[in-house]
Enzyme design. Sequence first.
Site, PDB file in Angstrom:
ATOM      1  N   SER A   1       0.757  -1.256   0.288  1.00  0.00           N
ATOM      2  CA  SER A   1       0.317   0.342   0.065  1.00  0.00           C
ATOM      3  C   SER A   1       1.216   1.423  -0.271  1.00  0.00           C
ATOM      4  O   SER A   1       0.095   2.066   0.595  1.00  0.00           O
ATOM      5  CB  SER A   1      -1.057   0.268   1.687  1.00  0.00           C
ATOM      6  OG  SER A   1      -0.362   0.045   2.527  1.00  0.00           O
TER       7      SER A   1
ATOM      8  N   GLY B   1      12.706  12.718   3.001  1.00  0.00           N
ATOM      9  CA  GLY B   1      13.528  13.736   2.064  1.00  0.00           C
ATOM     10  C   GLY B   1      12.822  14.227   0.587  1.00  0.00           C
ATOM     11  O   GLY B   1      12.211  15.876   0.618  1.00  0.00           O
TER      12      GLY B   1
ATOM     13  N   GLU C   1      20.178  17.341  -2.626  1.00  0.00           N
ATOM     14  CA  GLU C   1      20.564  16.023  -1.597  1.00  0.00           C
ATOM     15  C   GLU C   1      21.884  15.704  -2.103  1.00  0.00           C
ATOM     16  O   GLU C   1      22.279  16.288  -3.796  1.00  0.00           O
ATOM     17  CB  GLU C   1      19.224  15.592  -2.245  1.00  0.00           C
ATOM     18  CG  GLU C   1      18.342  15.686  -0.834  1.00  0.00           C
ATOM     19  CD  GLU C   1      17.768  14.630  -0.634  1.00  0.00           C
ATOM     20  OE1 GLU C   1      17.488  13.262  -1.576  1.00  0.00           O
ATOM     21  OE2 GLU C   1      15.950  14.651   0.116  1.00  0.00           O
TER      22      GLU C   1
ATOM     23  N   ASP D   1       9.585  -9.333   1.473  1.00  0.00           N
ATOM     24  CA  ASP D   1       8.078  -9.891   0.666  1.00  0.00           C
ATOM     25  C   ASP D   1       7.903 -10.652  -0.915  1.00  0.00           C
ATOM     26  O   ASP D   1       7.340 -11.742  -0.926  1.00  0.00           O
ATOM     27  CB  ASP D   1       6.929 -10.149   1.254  1.00  0.00           C
ATOM     28  CG  ASP D   1       7.161  -9.985   3.111  1.00  0.00           C
ATOM     29  OD1 ASP D   1       8.227 -10.460   3.341  1.00  0.00           O
ATOM     30  OD2 ASP D   1       6.359  -9.595   3.530  1.00  0.00           O
TER      31      ASP D   1
ATOM     32  N   HIS E   1      21.975   4.321   3.841  1.00  0.00           N
ATOM     33  CA  HIS E   1      21.638   6.052   3.605  1.00  0.00           C
ATOM     34  C   HIS E   1      22.971   6.494   4.898  1.00  0.00           C
ATOM     35  O   HIS E   1      23.104   5.668   6.151  1.00  0.00           O
ATOM     36  CB  HIS E   1      20.366   6.019   4.559  1.00  0.00           C
ATOM     37  CG  HIS E   1      19.972   7.270   4.082  1.00  0.00           C
ATOM     38  ND1 HIS E   1      21.032   8.672   5.042  1.00  0.00           N
ATOM     39  CD2 HIS E   1      19.608   8.049   3.208  1.00  0.00           C
ATOM     40  CE1 HIS E   1      20.041   9.424   4.661  1.00  0.00           C
ATOM     41  NE2 HIS E   1      19.650   9.352   3.796  1.00  0.00           N
TER      42      HIS E   1
ATOM     43  N   ARG F   1      25.577   9.176  -2.358  1.00  0.00           N
ATOM     44  CA  ARG F   1      25.429   7.386  -1.151  1.00  0.00           C
ATOM     45  C   ARG F   1      26.981   7.173  -0.642  1.00  0.00           C
ATOM     46  O   ARG F   1      26.513   6.472   0.276  1.00  0.00           O
ATOM     47  CB  ARG F   1      23.704   7.162  -0.705  1.00  0.00           C
ATOM     48  CG  ARG F   1      23.016   7.625   0.413  1.00  0.00           C
ATOM     49  CD  ARG F   1      21.195   7.391  -0.387  1.00  0.00           C
ATOM     50  NE  ARG F   1      21.003   8.534   0.090  1.00  0.00           N
ATOM     51  CZ  ARG F   1      19.588   8.408  -0.094  1.00  0.00           C
ATOM     52  NH1 ARG F   1      19.274   7.332  -0.472  1.00  0.00           N
ATOM     53  NH2 ARG F   1      18.607   9.712   0.061  1.00  0.00           N
TER      54      ARG F   1
ATOM     55  N   HIS G   1      18.675   0.736   3.715  1.00  0.00           N
ATOM     56  CA  HIS G   1      18.462   1.261   3.766  1.00  0.00           C
ATOM     57  C   HIS G   1      17.554   1.513   2.220  1.00  0.00           C
ATOM     58  O   HIS G   1      15.856   1.535   2.584  1.00  0.00           O
ATOM     59  CB  HIS G   1      19.069   3.071   3.318  1.00  0.00           C
ATOM     60  CG  HIS G   1      17.809   4.288   2.926  1.00  0.00           C
ATOM     61  ND1 HIS G   1      17.218   4.735   4.125  1.00  0.00           N
ATOM     62  CD2 HIS G   1      17.353   5.352   1.664  1.00  0.00           C
ATOM     63  CE1 HIS G   1      16.005   5.554   2.979  1.00  0.00           C
ATOM     64  NE2 HIS G   1      17.039   5.982   1.889  1.00  0.00           N
TER      65      HIS G   1
ATOM     66  N   ARG H   1      21.355   4.339  -6.687  1.00  0.00           N
ATOM     67  CA  ARG H   1      20.138   4.964  -6.414  1.00  0.00           C
ATOM     68  C   ARG H   1      20.495   6.209  -5.603  1.00  0.00           C
ATOM     69  O   ARG H   1      21.228   7.213  -5.366  1.00  0.00           O
ATOM     70  CB  ARG H   1      19.285   4.531  -5.815  1.00  0.00           C
ATOM     71  CG  ARG H   1      17.514   5.678  -5.583  1.00  0.00           C
ATOM     72  CD  ARG H   1      16.675   5.152  -5.037  1.00  0.00           C
ATOM     73  NE  ARG H   1      16.326   4.801  -3.708  1.00  0.00           N
ATOM     74  CZ  ARG H   1      16.532   6.196  -3.049  1.00  0.00           C
ATOM     75  NH1 ARG H   1      16.162   6.905  -3.121  1.00  0.00           N
ATOM     76  NH2 ARG H   1      16.453   5.388  -1.286  1.00  0.00           N
TER      77      ARG H   1
END
Length: 533
Positions: free
Chosen positions: A12, A47, A119, A225, A246, A292, A353, A388
Amino acid sequence: MTYEHDFLVIGSGIAGLVYALQVSRMGSVAVVTKSNLYDCNTDYAQGGIAAAIDAKDSFAEHIEDTYQAGAELGKRQVISQIIESGPALINYLIELGTDFTRKDDCYDTSLENLSLTMEGGHTRRRVAYAADSTGHQIMEALIAQCIANPAIDIFEYRIAIDLITQHHVVQDDGFIPGISCWGAYVLDTDNNRVDIFRAKKTMMATGGASQIYVHNTNPKVATGDGMAMARLAGARLANMEFVQFHPTAFWSPDSETFLISEAVRGEGGILRLLDGYAFMEDYHPKANLAPRDVVSRAIDAELKKRGEKYCYLDATGIPADKLRRHFPYIDSKLKSKGIDFTTDPIPVAPAAHYFCGGVLSTIDGVTDIRNLFVAGEVACCGLHGANRLASNSLLEALVVAYNAANHYSNMDQVDFPIVPQWHLMDEFNENEWVVISHNREIIGTIMQGYVGIRRSRRLLKYALSRLENIYNEINNFYQHNAVRKEVVETRNMAVIAIAVIRSALSRKESRGAHFLIDHPERNDLKYKHDTII
Ligand code: SIN
């Protein structure tokens, strides 16, 4: 019990709910989620969502930043398409009711009036945000829309156990080639009943798996899952070795960690060692705003060198009113720990993260399995490559889910085989519950210690042999006892941990979020390709 809908959405977060809203124009939708609707990684996202909106920015620059942050492993065409879809789909979120922070407080909700933050890895301010609770803002808008939508049925506290595929059905009426999905077996965790959720199309939007590490920034539900179910059903996984840490998770010896947004560094926060030294200048020209993976490795190296457990994020140079206004959630979390971040440095350390890899998919979320889509962190569509770029994850989830919902195959005629009820076992051996509780903890500590930021082939091999034993124990328990949520989750965690280690072992180079001390260099000649298992 059997539920029948045209579309089944598992999960969700932003990906699941955007898909649900879009396909609700074509038929009935069931949204199944493991906890309550809000309990997902999207809700934790602080963020923001990256898009080239500013007049001085360009798609080309956002594309290049994404490609470089991903250590040149992302797919250029996928990156371009996702980034170019960004502004229009952020507008779509605004139309659904998302209240992004604006440059001024007037009612102008146009993209031009969005306030943008900075960022790591970005060359420009291009992250749209809602203070430091962007994900929560988006969730509020999407949930309100879904609840008001008569075509959408919501089922909370249900965990999908297995996708319904050829594996489960008796093919009496003839051979059905390939692998098709006709929904899922779903455990109602309130009463431990297994229901059939039958659907023409299933969207798996179950998020990531960072719970396989003890120290992580994710909600408890992030146990991999969807990735595990897809793998067990025969789908390929890609790039599982690229687990992003992170750099700045709050550190304290006695409490659970929580995220300190990268936007704090974007607004001027500086990483310092305990003696006050600002070390990031020594590691990358972008210093505190390096990608990162670079920042996390730098912190890890400095902490190991000094035998320390944390460093500081110093935000005291940012004007106090600006800091409090932009980061009210972080402010209140820190206050509850006795820290005033306008005057005190924040103790931080890296934590698991985000999974850059996942179920191999196209930019439309199409997978190896007929009728099964994936979107969001569970998927690997080629955007992130080896690492990423900050705030590209909500963007990817949004675009891929939207594309999937508008994919022509949603209109396909689907013939259903007879799906047998789940074989329920009465027996539950409480005495052996330790197999689950104990192994769940061990998975976390093995992954943290042996498969973390800096890896070695020797430790990866040790980890693999231990994880394979653990998987066998859990699977044995799963086969011989009535099904329980914790058992399914722990099985999934073991499946994903093994996938991470196998993928890491097959990449004998260092790239992005995968750093191998035996092979510290990047090897484009041999390894500039995805790892597929
Ligand atoms: C953050 O706010 O630092 C997290 C954003 C992201 O993971 O992209």
